[in-house]
Design a protein around this motif. Structure first.
Motif, PDB file in Angstrom:
ATOM      1  N   PRO A 188      11.470  -6.537  -8.673  1.00 50.60           N
ATOM      2  CA  PRO A 188      10.749  -5.761  -8.804  1.00 50.60           C
ATOM      3  C   PRO A 188       9.496  -5.961  -9.824  1.00 50.60           C
ATOM      4  O   PRO A 188       9.928  -6.546 -10.886  1.00 50.60           O
ATOM      5  CB  PRO A 188      11.320  -4.436  -9.368  1.00 50.60           C
ATOM      6  N   GLY A 189       8.328  -5.937  -9.545  1.00 50.51           N
ATOM      7  CA  GLY A 189       7.161  -6.111 -10.319  1.00 50.51           C
ATOM      8  C   GLY A 189       6.844  -7.657 -10.510  1.00 50.51           C
ATOM      9  O   GLY A 189       5.763  -7.971 -11.268  1.00 50.51           O
ATOM     10  N   ALA A 190       7.474  -8.446  -9.675  1.00 46.60           N
ATOM     11  CA  ALA A 190       7.334  -9.848 -10.129  1.00 46.60           C
ATOM     12  C   ALA A 190       5.832 -10.423  -9.950  1.00 46.60           C
ATOM     13  O   ALA A 190       5.266 -11.225 -10.550  1.00 46.60           O
ATOM     14  CB  ALA A 190       8.207 -10.845  -9.327  1.00 46.60           C
ATOM     15  N   PRO A 191       5.269  -9.800  -8.825  1.00 48.34           N
ATOM     16  CA  PRO A 191       3.832 -10.464  -8.335  1.00 48.34           C
ATOM     17  C   PRO A 191       2.727 -10.207  -9.460  1.00 48.34           C
ATOM     18  O   PRO A 191       1.711 -10.848  -9.187  1.00 48.34           O
ATOM     19  CB  PRO A 191       3.493 -10.229  -6.971  1.00 48.34           C
ATOM     20  N   SER A 192       3.038  -9.177 -10.169  1.00 47.54           N
ATOM     21  CA  SER A 192       1.703  -8.722 -11.028  1.00 47.54           C
ATOM     22  C   SER A 192       1.825  -9.387 -12.252  1.00 47.54           C
ATOM     23  O   SER A 192       0.864  -9.400 -12.928  1.00 47.54           O
ATOM     24  CB  SER A 192       2.152  -7.157 -11.279  1.00 47.54           C
TER      25      SER A 192
END
Ligand code: FES
Length: 548
Positions: A188-192
């Motif tokens: 969760p949240g990794a690509p940002s």
């Protein structure tokens, strides 16, 4: 190789597919990041093996990385099939690397998790924030109009890419990595997380830890990549003002997973999903701002019941659980559903006698007055013709003209390059014309803007109606009604078709020949006909004396 048997015996073997290359600026940090991933794999009791995979470098590979997306997908699938891997970490981010890695891993269906490259830090020139691609197109037009100097242009080039990472606008890279988070294939949240942030290294190590658990849990892509997950991915792409390229890629990815996604799924959702991310090219900010504002998790939370929050994700929890604690820290960057940047229609699918199998447009990137437009065609027979004549003072063109580009599709170009945002003729730019209707069977960069109709299918190279357009024909674009019409009678079209002949093929051997023989049209995702579908991997494909 210096390993003791106890280093690997009985442990999950984790293939880390690394798309690092000296020629890919978006992945320059992957040499370090792969060590972070390995650290996580070791710590969780796995055995990491780094495997180099083809790096598709958007700025350098010609005619387009899209020609090679399916080759990387095949390489991914065959690496995972032929070597003794129990699970995989997919390291990608630059545009086509993301769909390619996911397509191949889906077909192989081993437990896998995606490790996104993360966006670059924002550029800066003369006090103004610079965004990849979008500001290139903007200042290139300023240069052609004579409003900035050659030295300004060189300075901009030196300032725009100030760290490792992929393009930091909402181009195809940020769009696809965000879509992959919504699919449930990342933490969760990794690509940002910006590539240069220390939390990116932490995320890489956590990804390495998690894949080992996924192997023990036997959590495979087919469990994650459901119809609900793809609907969440489309909803996400619409809410972030994502690239039109996502349409082609998500259709191809879904069909690998056995989900029959089509253009109409995008159009139906686009009528309901608001644009919440105020990121260029549709908005004002950049991916670094997006991260500080809360990132994709916060945006997804603002989508409320537009998402199917029960969908399972790579960490073993549901999408809803992953976003439950997220919060927006800057509502100028991430808007609420009550105060969206655009209420709906962030992508639209057009049909008509010029595009019987569909075409697409990104309305927020267009000048609003052009979304309903009638004009006379100015036809370019291919990209070479376009670049040779677009600034010819004798070209009979004005601001109401419709620029038509042929032979830019999957077979025609070949590879469907990002040629669709044809430049506005310099003499019109100098007179203040900033946008015109442009129509082609090409794609366009997710960082581009303008009233650009793309992905016309069937394409001109196989005799689609686009092939029959002539200078002076009247074309009508009506985005609210979702139509694209060539005002030429059926009889006249039949006459033109009778005299139309295809061009000789670009390739007669090698991978190019295979591409031409097997690539599908844009509305089918441009996958190869023999790779689509969710054919189960046979036990004989994976079993063997070397398999751990
Ligand atoms: Fe790699 Fe834009 S050049 S993402």
């Amino acid at each position: 190789m210096g390993f003791d048997r106890s280093d690997y015996a009985g442990k999950p073997v984790i293939a880390i597919l690394n798309t690092w290359s000296d020629i890919n600026p978006c992945h320059t940090h992957f040499k370090q990041r792969v060590e972070d991933v390995k650290r996580g794999v070791w710590a969780a009791g796995g055995f990491p093996i780094e495997m180099p995979a083809m790096s598709l470098s958007e700025p350098f590979q010609k005619p387009t990385t899209m020609l090679y997306r399916n080759l990387l997908a095949m390489e991914t699938e065959e690496l995972l099939r032929s070597y003794p891997a129990d699970g995989a970490v997919l390291m990608g981010g630059c545009d086509k690397t993301t769909p390619a890695l996911v397509m191949g891993a889906t077909s192989m269906n081993l437990p896998c998790i995606f490790m996104p490259a993360g966006p670059m830090l924002r550029g800066n020139w003369g006090g103004a924030a610079l965004g990849s691609g979008s500001d290139v197109w903007k200042y290139w037009a300023e240069l052609r109009a004579g409003r900035i100097t050659d030295q300004d242009w060189l300075d901009i080039e030196g300032c725009i890419a100030r760290s490792p990472g992929h393009c930091m606008t909402m181009g195809t890279a940020s769009t696809m990595t965000s879509a992959v988070e919504a699919l449930g294939l990342t933490l969760p949240g990794a690509p940002s997380i910006p590539a240069a942030d220390s939390r990116h290294a932490l995320m890489a190590a956590q990804t390495g830890r998690r894949i080992v658990e996924m192997v023990w849990d036997d959590l495979r892509p087919t469990e994650l990549l459901t119809e609900a997950a793809f609907r969440n991915a489309i909803t996400t792409v619409l809410a972030i003002g994502g690239s039109t390229n996502a349409i082609v890629h998500l259709i191809a990815m879904a069909r690998r997973a056995g989900v029959p996604l089509g253009l109409d799924d995008f159009d139906a959702l686009s009528r309901r999903v608001p644009l919440l991310a105020n990121i260029r090219p549709s908005g004002a900010y950049l991916m670094e701002d997006f991260y500080y504002a809360g990132g994709l998790r916060a945006l997804l939370r603002n989508l409320g019941d537009l998402l199917q929050i029960g969908a399972l994700t790579a960490n073993g929890r549901s999408l809803g659980e992953n976003i439950a604690t997220a919060r927006v820290c800057d509502d100028r960057v991430i808007r609420s559903a009550d105060d969206p940047l655009v209420a709906s229609d962030t992508l639209a699918v057009l049909r008509g006698n010029l595009a019987p199998d569909g075409a697409v447009i990104k309305p927020p990137a267009a000048e609003p007055h052009l979304l309903r437009h009638r004009g006379r065609a100015v036809v370019f027979r291919d990209y070479t013709d376009l670049t040779a004549r677009i600034d010819d003072p004798a070209l009979p063109v004005d601001g109401s003209s419709v620029l038509v580009l042929k032979h830019a599709g999957p077979l025609g170009a070949p590879g469907m390059p990002e040629w669709g945002a044809a430049p506005v003729p310099a003499r019109l730019l100098k007179n203040g014309v900033k946008d015109m209707v442009r129509i082609s069977d090409a794609r366009m960069s997710g960082t581009s803007y303008g009233t650009v109709v793309l992905h016309v299918a069937p394409e001109s190279a196989i005799g689609g109606p686009l092939a029959l357009v002539r200078d002076g024909d009247e074309i009508e674009l009506d985005v609210p009604r979702r139509t694209l019409t060539l005002r030429v009678t059926d009889e006249e079209m039949a006459k033109r078709k009778a005299t139309w002949t295809p061009r000789p093929p670009h390739f007669t051997r090698g991978y190019g020949r295979m591409f031409l023989d097997h690539v599908l049209q844009a509305n089918e995702g441009c996958d190869f006909d023999f790779l689509r579908g969710a054919t189960p991997v046979r036990a004989a494909d994976t079993a063997g004396p070397s398999h751990a």
